[in-house]
Write an enzyme that holds these catalytic residues in place. Structure first.
Site, PDB file in Angstrom:
ATOM      1  N   GLN C 223       0.822  -1.200   0.000  1.00 15.43           N
ATOM      2  CA  GLN C 223       0.000   0.000   0.000  1.00 15.43           C
ATOM      3  C   GLN C 223       0.860   1.255   0.000  1.00 15.43           C
ATOM      4  OE1 GLN C 223      -2.859  -2.341   3.106  1.00 15.43           O
ATOM      5  NE2 GLN C 223      -3.157  -0.141   3.104  1.00 15.43           N
ATOM      6  N   ARG C 373      -8.233  -0.983   8.359  1.00 17.98           N
ATOM      7  CA  ARG C 373      -9.295  -0.079   7.912  1.00 17.98           C
ATOM      8  C   ARG C 373      -9.650   0.904   9.022  1.00 17.98           C
ATOM      9  NH1 ARG C 373     -13.918  -1.668   3.503  1.00 17.98           N
ATOM     10  NH2 ARG C 373     -14.378   0.463   2.984  1.00 17.98           N
ATOM     11  N   CYS C 374      -8.616   1.519   9.534  1.00 16.70           N
ATOM     12  CA  CYS C 374      -8.782   2.330  10.733  1.00 16.70           C
ATOM     13  C   CYS C 374      -7.586   3.247  10.819  1.00 16.70           C
ATOM     14  CB  CYS C 374      -8.836   1.388  11.924  1.00 16.70           C
ATOM     15  SG  CYS C 374      -8.345   2.097  13.490  1.00 16.70           S
ATOM     16  N   GLU C 743     -12.848   4.455   6.247  1.00 14.31           N
ATOM     17  CA  GLU C 743     -12.738   3.693   7.486  1.00 14.31           C
ATOM     18  C   GLU C 743     -13.856   3.953   8.469  1.00 14.31           C
ATOM     19  OE1 GLU C 743      -7.957   3.517   7.093  1.00 14.31           O
ATOM     20  OE2 GLU C 743      -8.851   5.057   8.336  1.00 14.31           O
TER      21      GLU C 743
END
Lengths: 167, 291, 792
Positions: C223, C373-374, C743
């Site tokens: 990523q 996802r945070c 998120e």
């Protein structure tokens, strides 16, 4: 120990030599060089490898390539024709039913067989119908919509809106 | 995940398959649907040196009523059971059960015979077969023999199918009169093995009394089991709520679940009780609507 | 309805443009890392430890090397010769690439087998014989903190315990004073369990080192390709692999969610082997390896407390955390934030005192944890504050919606200084919750609940009104290994008015190829269809820190707008030159400059760009290109109001989410379709830890659910039909007023679901349930309260 097998992939005949233990998904991806079908798990759980074998949706990670001898296989690469995209492909695109795209080919192949057997599935039937395919990105709402859209399109019915219902 | 290497044969007759089994000995395994076996081989939990694929043998896949029996060929796929008109009309239990087995792709390949011959107490069809009072036809080089389901499961992954034999047919006493059946399992998510499952069949006589009953339990014993005491309580009874409660209580007492990620023993017994009650009631209401 | 400034043809912000990236994915033409095949490529498989804690007595590769096609077996001792057996983590801890003497968790890498194909590599792996001397592992983080606990990391100089770090924020004394005198205090111990991102594509790479050119091309599932290139250069610079000789290519990624930020040992081994052999090395994880060895997320043990008045005014909160990091701290947090942005945990409420502290500890579990996802530990914080708010409401006997309405920070209070030091930029929490309540029919549902309860039926309504903090971040505070967390965009417009733009971020499904094009279309008036977006190749894209923590829109999206504005300034000069007027006389409308008061006199952006190459004013640089590195002045603070309705089967304890309404405020919306899609997906990743997912270990250190058979990723059947909506409170400091959204749903959904389940059974004596709330867990809780009587 190796076996010669012959099968059709998206209408084209292929003859390959394989070990009996070779999985169909590996042969399709690596020997036939069609990499549209994916591998997402090792326990037949995720459905990313779903293809059609003689029209039946199949987890190609759980079939040996030797079992495909004499069969007709359809993968995501075989969906679009000279006339354009398959309605399920259009449905997924127009309804934003994919994010990362990794589960998409398997999901679409499964949906195609489902619609063949049940051209007008309810939302509940669609959800149960794709229960063997995991998607980690979309939350499934738009996959359901995409399959409903494809169902309408395949029967020349009035097409549902593809605008997001965002209050 | 990749299996160890093995030899592969795909005979076109049963005789050939049986001969190959004898030729290769204990290390040979039959490949039916392969959706239990191949994953185990990939994880190298199973490493047969020979696989004998019986998918090319004609005549092993059918669903028919004949001689007072519902006969299902061993290679009949789950999906074919799901879609069969005979089964949809009269044997609702299969619709309940197949919907909860793995997922549609697996059901396109998984076979009824394979589900039984795997000998796994976590599979769903064994309980169904107990409920329906099935027998299993096994073919070897001495010919065919028939084994009642009560004598079929011998232990963990062990069944009455001996080396050199093939499970070929499932025989179920045909539905008659006011006959109803139902199956449900509690599962952590769709397609999971049962936390606990219950299969039930009842037949109701003209006087409202129970003339036939069967109850099988899934994944709450080391081998698939029949809830015998529950059946005894129900047979001949008026199927009142009190009797059903008693039967459910017996089933929860007589099973022998072990604790795992799905739940502890107490929870599983509780589920057996609740689901037994529900499945009996569902089978009874279906029976009343039949006939 | 969202108002758009641009026409549908231009397709700027607010248009639900269909995604440009879809074409390849729906036709099987995506290019994921396992699709890459290079001449002479070898395959790598990894031998892993069956023990959680063991000494390695010997590794015997003889049998493996006898298998035709097995080229090499690499161990820690081999890497030690090149000083490559350890690597730094993003948190400046150290992690083994391959062990030389001790394994620290089950499934840890022990040796690598290189072979001519993946089948042979697997056979080789099975043939490697490792002799272990197992030791008793430390699995319980609380026991690991005991003074007498064995020290797990004696390799770290002077280490005499398993404590990694202590962190605290807020006013300890002021908070304590309020707690000591408060009318009402609620307190709860809770565990935010260890979970896994479980993207459907696992991790993998193809490391291709060219000995002749001394050049490494690294195709990998990352990523953050640019940061990875720098890390490789820092780790391998001493063997001659300097940064200009490294090209990291992040191809299409099959889901990331934070799990593809860290550097895993497999990548490093592949590079090392390619460097030594000169052959390209492919390494693709199995799902089991992915679940068992890659970075976990969460695993915070929190003791949460809230103090308030008896009429329901929140006055203070106090959180104490024990963070289980496994055997090394391999989190992916900004360097100065060991608990990430956990301090956002004072939530959406107006009160002045909070104190939070955290301690991290080593155990014999896999290292982590990633920001799944945070935005760095926000999920843990939001769970704590939203659970406490509900417990407080129950304690004072107030409806949880009413109590929230009474405690929200009001929209006129922004910018709002939080007691833990944040400056919330904007928000309208009352509007969000009101919309959610109206959409779901809150008052009617409360009435229905009372009726159902009379019949013995269990139904619950749960709310979560969260504030997120995303878009890291201002360079003064945020860096990863010292590299400031700005992000970048480079726009190049060709003479015919079509453009290519390149970014330092990397989409893993978020739709950057579409949304970035829309931002540029908004600013320049070039149709988004004609703006090509490229990411993920460090040779071509400008430097950036990558995509995670909902930071792409806040940082790279802003960079795109700023770069486009530089171009618009240039365009204005050219337009003035072409029309022979002064710049002051020109006005912009999307796609053209026109003369004020004479709209018929205009030049389109296409004409202007063409002139930039053919007829630009004297003294001006030719061409039409701009780059911007955006350093945000503040983070952004998306918020949401979620309401969940559950029905509980009173006999089996099955839990069904009947409805779930999510109202999000992510500021200005670039593409409503994509925003909604992100919310849907995040919500399913919210129900997952709330009801299904948890990585479970036994005392011996064995993972009990290391495959998709038992790690329960929700299917379409478990996932309800999500209902979504939004309010818009633009981020005042952001060039396009956007806040980031990816998120929020993952962060906000779990407490809404748990609050609903607790609400369904609260009258039976249950105050709290630990996630994942399974039917089994609920059964046990109810049984303990005597709900099933004695004969259950």
């Amino acid at each position: 120990m190796k076996k010669n097998i012959t099968f059709k992939v998206n209408g084209t005949e292929h003859s390959v030599e394989v070990e009996p233990r070779e999985l169909l998904i590996h042969v399709i991806r690596e020997k036939i060089s069609m990499t549209g079908s994916h591998i997402g798990c090792d326990t037949s759980s995720c459905g990313a490898c779903t293809i059609l074998v003689d029209g039946k949706s199949a987890k190609s990670c759980t079939l040996l390539a030797v079992q495909a001898n004499g069969k007709e296989i359809t993968t995501v690469e075989g969906l679009a024709t000279a006339e354009g995209l398959h309605p399920i492909q259009e449905g997924f695109h127009l309804n934003h039913a994919l994010h990362c795209g990794f589960c998409t080919p398997g999901m679409m192949m499964r949906a195609i067989e489902m619609l063949e057997k049940n051209p007008n599935p309810t939302e509940e039937e669609i959800r149960w119908g794709i229960a063997g395919n995991l998607c980690r990105c979309t939350g499934y709402n738009n996959i359901v919509k995409a399959i409903q859209w494809a169902s309408a399109k395949m029967q020349d019915k009035e097409l549902p809106s593809t605008e997001p219902e965002f209050v | 995940m990749i299996a160890e290497n093995f030899n592969y044969d795909a005979p076109s007759t049963l005789e050939e398959a049986i001969a190959l089994l004898h030729q290769y000995g204990d290390d040979a395994k039959i490949l039916a649907g392969g959706h239990s076996l191949v994953p185990m081989m990939k994880l190298r939990f199973a490493s047969p040196t020979h696989l004998i694929d019986i998918n090319n043998i004609p005549g092993l896949s059918y669903i028919k009523e004949e001689d007072g029996l519902l006969k299902i060929g061993a290679m009949t796929k789950e999906v074919e059971v799901e879609e069969s008109e005979i089964i949809k009309n009269k044997y609702h239990i299969f619709g309940d059960a197949t919907k909860l087995i793995a997922d549609p792709q697996v059901r396109n390949f998984g076979t009824l015979g394979g589900n039984l011959a795997h000998g796994d107490a976590a599979n769903d069809h064994p309980a169904v077969m107990f409920a329906l009072g099935a027998s299993v036809e096994i073919t070897g080089n001495q010919g065919k023999r028939t084994v009642p389901i009560d004598e079929f499961f011998h232990g963990f992954y062990m069944t009455a199918v001996q080396h050199g034999e093939v499970l070929t047919e499932i025989q179920i006493p045909a539905a008659s009169g006011n006959y109803g059946s139902a199956y449900h399992k509690a599962e952590r998510k769709v397609g999971d093995y049962a936390t606990a499952g219950v299969a039930a069949m009842v037949q109701i006589g003209a006087d409202g009394r129970c003339t036939k009953v069967g109850i099988g339990l899934t994944n709450v014993n080391s081998v698939p089991m029949r809830a015998s005491r529950s059946e005894e309580a129900l047979l001949g009874s008026d199927l009142s709520e009190a009797v059903i409660n008693q039967a459910a209580q017996y089933a929860s007492e007589d099973c022998n679940p072990s604790a795992d990620l799905r739940g502890d023993e107490d929870y599983k017994r509780h589920l057996v009780k609740v689901i037994t009650k529900r499945m009996l009631n569902l089978a009874i209401s279906r029976a009343k609507n039949q006939g | 309805m969202i108002k758009c400034k641009t026409s549908k043809e231009i397709g700027g912000m607010g248009h639900s443009k269909k995604r440009k990236e879809d074409a390849r994915f729906i036709q099987g033409k995506g290019n994921y890392v396992d699709d890459i095949k290079l001449p002479g490529m070898l395959y790598m498989d990894i031998v892993r430890s069956p023990y959680a804690y063991a000494k390695i007595k010997s590794i015997d590769a003889t049998k493996a090397l006898e298998i035709p096609g097995v080229i090499a077996v690499v161990t820690g001792k081999d890497l030690e010769k090149y000083n490559l057996h350890w690597m730094p983590t993003l948190m400046s801890d150290t992690q083994m690439v391959l062990p030389t003497d001790t394994v620290m968790y089950q499934s840890q890498e022990v040796a690598a087998v290189i072979a001519t194909d993946r089948y042979v590599a697997r056979d080789g792996k099975e043939a490697v014989v490792v002799d272990y001397e197992p030791m008793k592992p430390l699995m319980d983080p609380f026991k690991a903190m005991d003074e007498e606990a064995p020290v797990l990391r004696p390799d770290k100089e002077g280490k005499t315990d398993n404590h990694i770090w202590h962190w605290e924020v807020g006013d300890k004394e002021k908070t304590a004073d309020i707690f000591n005198s408060a009318d009402v205090v609620v307190k709860q111990q809770m565990h935010i369990p260890r979970i896994h991102v479980a993207s459907i594509e696992t991790c993998g790479c193809v490391a291709a080192y060219d000995k002749v050119e001394n050049h490494l091309t690294m195709y990998m599932t990352t990523q953050a390709p640019h940061a990875i290139r720098t890390v490789i250069a820092l780790v391998a610079g001493h063997v001659g692999l300097t940064e200009e000789k490294i090209r990291v290519i992040s191809p299409d990624i099959g889901g990331g969610f934070g799990g593809k930020v860290p550097v895993y040992p497999g990548y490093v081994i592949a590079i090392a082997v390619s460097f030594l052999t000169g052959a390209p090395i492919k390494w693709i994880e199995d799902r089991s390896e992915n679940l068992q060895a890659d970075s976990f997320a969460r695993d915070y043990h929190i003791t949460a407390e809230m103090a308030g008045t008896s009429d329901g005014k929140i006055q203070a909160t106090r959180f104490k955390v024990l963070a289980d990091h496994g055997y090394t701290d391999a989190s992916a947090n900004p360097s100065k934030f060991p608990t990430g942005l956990f301090s956002i945990g004072t939530g959406s409420y107006d009160y002045g005192a909070a104190y939070m502290e955290a301690d991290a500890v080593y155990t014999n579990k896999p290292p982590g944890g990633v920001a799944y996802r945070c935005s760095f530990r926000v999920t843990e914080a939001v769970h704590a504050i939203e659970r406490m708010t509900d417990m407080f409401a129950k304690k004072v006997g107030k409806d949880p919606a009413q109590l929230r309405m009474e405690n929200f920070i009001k929209k006129e209070q922004f910018p709002w200084a939080s007691p833990t030091g944040w400056s919330y930029d904007s928000g309208d929490y009352h509007a969000g919750l009101k919309l959610a309540m109206d959409t779901v029919g809150y008052d009617e549902l409360r009435k229905e609940q009372l009726e159902l309860r009379k019949e013995g039926k269990l139904m619950g309504i749960g709310i979560s009104t969260f504030t997120e903090v995303v878009g890291a971040g201002p360079a003064k505070d945020f860096d990863i290994l010292g590299i400031k967390m700005f992000d970048s965009a480079e726009i190049r417009v060709h003479p015919t008015g079509k453009a290519i733009a390149r970014f330092g971020t990397k989409s893993q499904g978020q739709g950057h190829e579409t949304t970035y094009a829309q931002i540029i279309a908004e600013e320049l008036g070039i149709p988004m269809e004609h703006i090509q977006i490229e990411e993920g190749d460090t040779d071509t894209a400008p430097y950036g820190l990558g995509t995670y923590a909902s930071r792409s829109t806040p940082t790279a999206g802003a960079a795109a707008a700023m770069a486009a504005r530089k171009l618009r300034d240039k365009a204005k000069k050219i337009a003035a030159h072409l029309m022979e007027v002064s710049e002051q006389d020109l006005e912009w409308e999307p796609g053209k400059f026109f003369v004020k008061g004479a709209p018929e006199k205009s030049k389109t952006i296409q004409e202007i760009v063409f002139a930039a190459y053919t007829n630009h004013p004297e003294g001006m640089e030719g061409g039409f290109e701009a780059t911007h590195y955006y350093d945000p002045p503040n983070l952004t603070f998306p918020s949401g109001a979620y309401i969940c309705i559950v029905d509980v089967d009173p006999d089996t304890c099955d839990i069904k989410v009947r409805r779930f309404v999510a109202i999000d405020d992510c500021g200005n919306i670039i593409n409503p379709m994509i925003v909604q899609g992100q919310v849907h997906g995040g919500l399913t990743q919210g129900i997952a830890p709330a009801m299904y997912e948890e990585l479970i270990y036994d005392e011996a250190g064995n993972i009990l659910n290391g495959t998709f058979m038992d790690y329960l990723v929700p299917t379409a059947v478990e996932s309800p039909s999500w209902e979504t909506g939004h309010t818009v409170t633009p981020a005042p400091h952001h060039p396009i007023g956007a806040k980031g959204v990816g998120e929020s749903p993952t962060v906000g959904a779990p407490p809404a679901i748990v609050n609903a389940i607790v609400d369904a059974v609260h009258h039976l004596g249950i105050d709290h349930l630990e996630i994942p709330v399974t039917p089994f867990k609920l059964y046990k809780a109810l049984k303990a309260k005597g709900y099933f009587g004695d004969n259950a």
